[in-house]
Scaffold this motif. Structure first.
Motif, PDB file in Angstrom:
ATOM      1  N   UNK A  84       0.828  -1.185   0.000  1.00 25.13           N
ATOM      2  CA  UNK A  84       0.000   0.000   0.000  1.00 25.13           C
ATOM      3  C   UNK A  84       0.869   1.243   0.000  1.00 25.13           C
ATOM      4  N   UNK A  85       1.755   1.345  -0.983  1.00 21.91           N
ATOM      5  CA  UNK A  85       2.751   2.417  -1.013  1.00 21.91           C
ATOM      6  C   UNK A  85       2.172   3.757  -1.452  1.00 21.91           C
ATOM      7  N   UNK A  86       0.963   3.769  -2.015  1.00 22.58           N
ATOM      8  CA  UNK A  86       0.295   4.997  -2.428  1.00 22.58           C
ATOM      9  C   UNK A  86       1.199   5.798  -3.374  1.00 22.58           C
ATOM     10  N   UNK A 104      10.635  -3.447  -1.557  1.00 21.38           N
ATOM     11  CA  UNK A 104       9.622  -3.876  -2.510  1.00 21.38           C
ATOM     12  C   UNK A 104       8.333  -3.149  -2.149  1.00 21.38           C
ATOM     13  N   UNK A 105       7.758  -2.441  -3.127  1.00 22.89           N
ATOM     14  CA  UNK A 105       6.566  -1.626  -2.890  1.00 22.89           C
ATOM     15  C   UNK A 105       5.410  -2.155  -3.721  1.00 22.89           C
ATOM     16  N   UNK A 106       4.242  -2.281  -3.085  1.00 24.56           N
ATOM     17  CA  UNK A 106       3.038  -2.774  -3.742  1.00 24.56           C
ATOM     18  C   UNK A 106       1.981  -1.671  -3.730  1.00 24.56           C
ATOM     19  N   UNK A 107       1.336  -1.477  -4.868  1.00 22.72           N
ATOM     20  CA  UNK A 107       0.225  -0.521  -4.947  1.00 22.72           C
ATOM     21  C   UNK A 107      -0.835  -1.084  -5.885  1.00 22.72           C
ATOM     22  N   UNK A 108      -2.054  -1.213  -5.373  1.00 25.84           N
ATOM     23  CA  UNK A 108      -3.125  -1.870  -6.120  1.00 25.84           C
ATOM     24  C   UNK A 108      -3.732  -0.982  -7.200  1.00 25.84           C
ATOM     25  N   UNK A 182       5.066  -3.305   6.105  1.00 25.80           N
ATOM     26  CA  UNK A 182       4.007  -2.305   6.257  1.00 25.80           C
ATOM     27  C   UNK A 182       2.790  -2.774   5.471  1.00 25.80           C
ATOM     28  N   UNK A 183       1.634  -2.848   6.142  1.00 24.51           N
ATOM     29  CA  UNK A 183       0.402  -3.315   5.500  1.00 24.51           C
ATOM     30  C   UNK A 183      -0.667  -2.238   5.666  1.00 24.51           C
TER      31      UNK A 183
END
Length: 268
Positions: A84-86, A104-108, A182-183
């Motif tokens: 949820x890196x926005x 590692x960054x995740x953004x939906x 971070x979640x």
């Protein structure tokens, strides 16, 4: 002095640090802008494209003024998974505090993900592996409501679309050590933690933004149980406390959620 601190607690805290004073300036300069209008905001050594000024100001408060994501590590190259890196504010902070970290960054949200990549490139925040997919319990994709700014959610009915997903458990099992997980995935956190409950043994620090959506079960007990079973100590906080909660069942007139908490977990 004590009366002053009681009456003006937030202001008193803000003026104690440089970033607290910068936060006050950001509030005065940007918080009154019309909502959900894109623009450029300079802060520290960065210039970020932001889809909503007020949301960004609150991000700056949490990330840079309060330093909510700060953690201790005894290695030079910590591993950080940011779910949820926005638009990248947290990534700027992580890179600033832990310059050699593997991130590692995740953004939906596809639109927010594009802004995230642009901000990283324009501000030379290097070495971040961006995964523009939703963190979930499988790789089959998920129906997702794209909200404005930071309000996108599995439970949002606005602009719903099917987006690609990744199974967080797989990423955790690939690592021998995760220094910070971070979640902040707007309602998907409980399902994801249930799926990862046997894969958290190498996680040293964990931040969870917990959400309870109106019309859906509250699952805080499940989240806490998983943390306890995994050997974490935890601290729970909310910046959205409300007076007379047995009468006032919602905060700030929110018609979507009736509870939002920040959960900090760490290895003793």
């Amino acid at each position: 002095m004590w009366l002053f601190r009681y009456l003006f607690t937030n202001l008193y805290r803000a003026i104690q640090t440089a970033n607290g004073r910068r936060l006050l300036w950001l509030f005065f300069r940007y918080a009154g802008r019309p909502r959900h209008q894109s623009g450029i905001i300079p802060f520290l050594q960065y210039r970020f494209q932001v889809p909503d000024a007020l949301s960004f100001v609150w991000q700056f408060k949490e990330i840079f003024a309060d330093e909510s994501y700060r953690f201790q590590t005894d290695i030079n190259e910590p591993v950080i998974l940011d779910c949820g890196a926005n638009i990248g504010s947290s990534l700027a902070y992580f890179r600033q505090q832990y310059p050699k970290a593997r991130i590692i960054a995740f953004e939906a949200d596809p639109d927010i993900g594009a802004i995230l990549k642009q901000n990283l490139a324009n501000n030379r925040i290097d070495g971040v592996d961006v995964v523009n997919k939703a963190v979930w319990i499988d790789d089959d994709g998920i129906d997702f409501g794209s909200g404005e700014a930071d309000s996108a959610s599995l439970f949002s009915e606005t602009n719903r679309r099917h987006v690609p997903s990744v199974r967080l458990r797989d990423y955790l099992l690939r690592e021998t050590r995760v220094d910070m997980l971070k979640i902040d995935i707007e309602g998907a956190e409980t399902d994801v933690l249930i799926d990862c409950r046997d894969a958290l043994r190498h996680v040293r620090n964990l931040f969870i933004e917990y959400h309870a959506y109106i019309g859906h079960p509250q699952t805080l007990g499940t989240v806490v149980q998983i943390l306890e079973e995994s050997g974490f100590r935890y601290y729970i906080d909310s910046n959205q406390a409300r007076v007379r909660p047995l009468v006032n069942h919602r905060y700030r007139g929110n018609d979507v959620m009736d509870l939002q908490l920040n959960i900090f977990a760490y290895r003793p």
